[in-house]
Scaffold this motif. Structure first.
Motif, PDB file in Angstrom:
ATOM      1  N   ARG A  98       0.834  -1.207   0.000  1.00 14.33           N
ATOM      2  CA  ARG A  98       0.000   0.000   0.000  1.00 14.33           C
ATOM      3  C   ARG A  98       0.866   1.254   0.000  1.00 14.33           C
ATOM      4  N   GLU A 101       1.880   1.915  -3.362  1.00 16.52           N
ATOM      5  CA  GLU A 101       0.777   2.382  -4.208  1.00 16.52           C
ATOM      6  C   GLU A 101       0.261   3.754  -3.791  1.00 16.52           C
TER       7      GLU A 101
ATOM      8  N   GLY B 246       5.536  -4.395  -5.690  1.00 15.51           N
ATOM      9  CA  GLY B 246       4.942  -3.147  -6.149  1.00 15.51           C
ATOM     10  C   GLY B 246       5.455  -2.734  -7.512  1.00 15.51           C
ATOM     11  N   SER B 250       2.952  -2.291 -10.619  1.00 18.68           N
ATOM     12  CA  SER B 250       2.740  -0.976 -11.210  1.00 18.68           C
ATOM     13  C   SER B 250       3.015  -1.013 -12.712  1.00 18.68           C
TER      14      SER B 250
END
Lengths: 140, 253
Positions: A98, A101, B246, B250
């Motif tokens: 998170r 993000e 991540g 992404s």
């Protein structure tokens, strides 16, 4: 429920292979992991997960001490396997994801909860150790 | 206790340091390392021994006037079988079942021994653990199968890369981005439903859950430096895993 018990047993026992615990203790490691996860699942539906984790860890700690006594090995060998299903690894991962993000509010929530859960695990382990010591001293 | 039986002071210090080194390198708790070293010293005739242990260094002295000896720990793994064996040796030593010479011989054997399980078995174990964790985190069976493959491959990649690049952070980052990529590909190919569940199960063998708990525990026991540095290590690993996943997510989503 039965599926959960079997998977938690396998997960704990296989994790102990990753930690190179002695071969003859693998079964007991899986057993303590299964017990901890069972207690957690039973309590989690009624109370907060921190409380459930705490009590599950106390049980794991108590069982590990019994195993450690009978095998004459350090407690850590059995408690490691027992707490593996309870440690908030998934939550720690979730928090980090998170953060990446840019979802900081959810990330911080998850991170704080992961910290609280590991605090509960540590407290539970220490408590069962202290209780075990008092019990042994009382018998003497 | 006479000197002929217990050896010189330096030999005893060496023996205690070796025992402490093996325990610390293989994932014993801080207090157990300190406890074992002072107990061994006490049973060999030095009841006033002191030790100071952090994850990277052991300092040990037999008495207040003696100069402390230092041992640097560079590499750390988790091998609880060795911890159990050193524990056994130290117990026998304090019960006078073996002499210090025998203890040193056995410690050297333990130090040189290979891990209890071969690499392929550890990879299989990691794969099984990953699959099981996916189900425990309320994933479905169709997610468990790809998680089984992905976690095995991810663990193998992490172990291989760590030998190759020496820097743990980079190995973990690459392995977890591989996990993210494979999970995404599996879901795209129609094997498995939820990418998230597959990833969470598969990263579990890499995640520093045990380290976090040990860190909090060390802090509670008063080993402040050890607790903080273990916490930092755990944070770095979690950061590496999060970044790796991540990064991939992404790109692909």
């Amino acid at each position: 429920m039965i599926v959960q018990l079997i998977t938690s047993f396998i997960a704990s026992a296989t994790f102990c292979i990753l930690f190179n615990t002695p071969r003859r203790t693998l079964f007991q490691c899986g057993l303590s992991g299964m017990l901890g996860w069972m207690v957690f699942l039973l309590l989690d539906s009624e109370w907060k997960s921190v409380v459930a984790t705490f009590f599950a860890t106390v049980i794991v700690g108590a069982v590990s001490q019994v195993f450690a006594r009978s095998f004459k090995m350090p407690v850590i060998i059995f408690s490691v396997g027992g707490i593996i299903p309870l440690v908030p690894g998934g939550l720690a991962y979730d928090a980090m994801r998170r953060f990446i993000e840019d979802d900081y509010t959810t990330a911080l929530q998850a991170a704080v909860q992961a910290f609280l859960l590991s605090g509960a695990i540590a407290t539970g382990l220490v408590l069962s150790e202290v209780l075990g010591q008092m019990f042994r001293r009382g018998k003497r | 206790m006479n000197n002929a039986e217990s050896g010189t002071t330096y030999e005893i210090i060496d023996l205690c340091l070796l025992a402490g080194k093996i325990m610390l390198q293989n994932g014993a708790e801080t207090y157990r390392v300190e406890d074992t070293m002072t107990r061994m010293a006490a049973s060999l005739g030095f009841p006033g021994a002191h030790s100071y242990v952090t994850p990277t260094v052991i300092m040990f002295t037999t008495s207040r006037t003696e100069q402390p000896k230092l041992f640097r720990i560079a590499e750390r793994t988790t091998d609880l079988q060795k911890v159990a064996e050193v524990n056994d040796i130290s117990r026998r030593l304090s019960q006078r079942q073996i002499t210090s010479a025998q203890a040193r011989e056995r410690l050297a054997l333990v130090d040189d021994a290979a891990h209890a399980y071969p690499a392929w078995l550890q990879i299989v174990a990691a794969a099984l653990a990953g699959g099981c964790f996916t189900i425990m985190f309320k994933g479905s069976f169709s997610d468990a199968l790809p998680a089984l493959l992905v976690s095995g491959l991810g663990y193998a990649a992490a172990a291989y890369l760590q030998r190759l690049v020496q820097i743990k952070f980079f190995a973990e980052l690459t392995a977890s981005s591989l996990i993210g990529l494979l999970s995404f590909l599996f879901v795209q190919a129609g094997i498995g439903v939820e990418t998230d569940k597959i990833i969470i199960g598969s990263v579990m063998p890499l995640v520093p859950g045990l380290l976090i708990t040990n860190a909090v525990r060390d802090l509670m026991a008063g080993h402040l430096i050890s607790g903080l540095s273990k916490g930092a290590e755990a944070f770095l690993t979690a950061f590496a895993i999060g970044t790796g996943i991540g990064l991939v997510l992404s790109f692909v989503s």
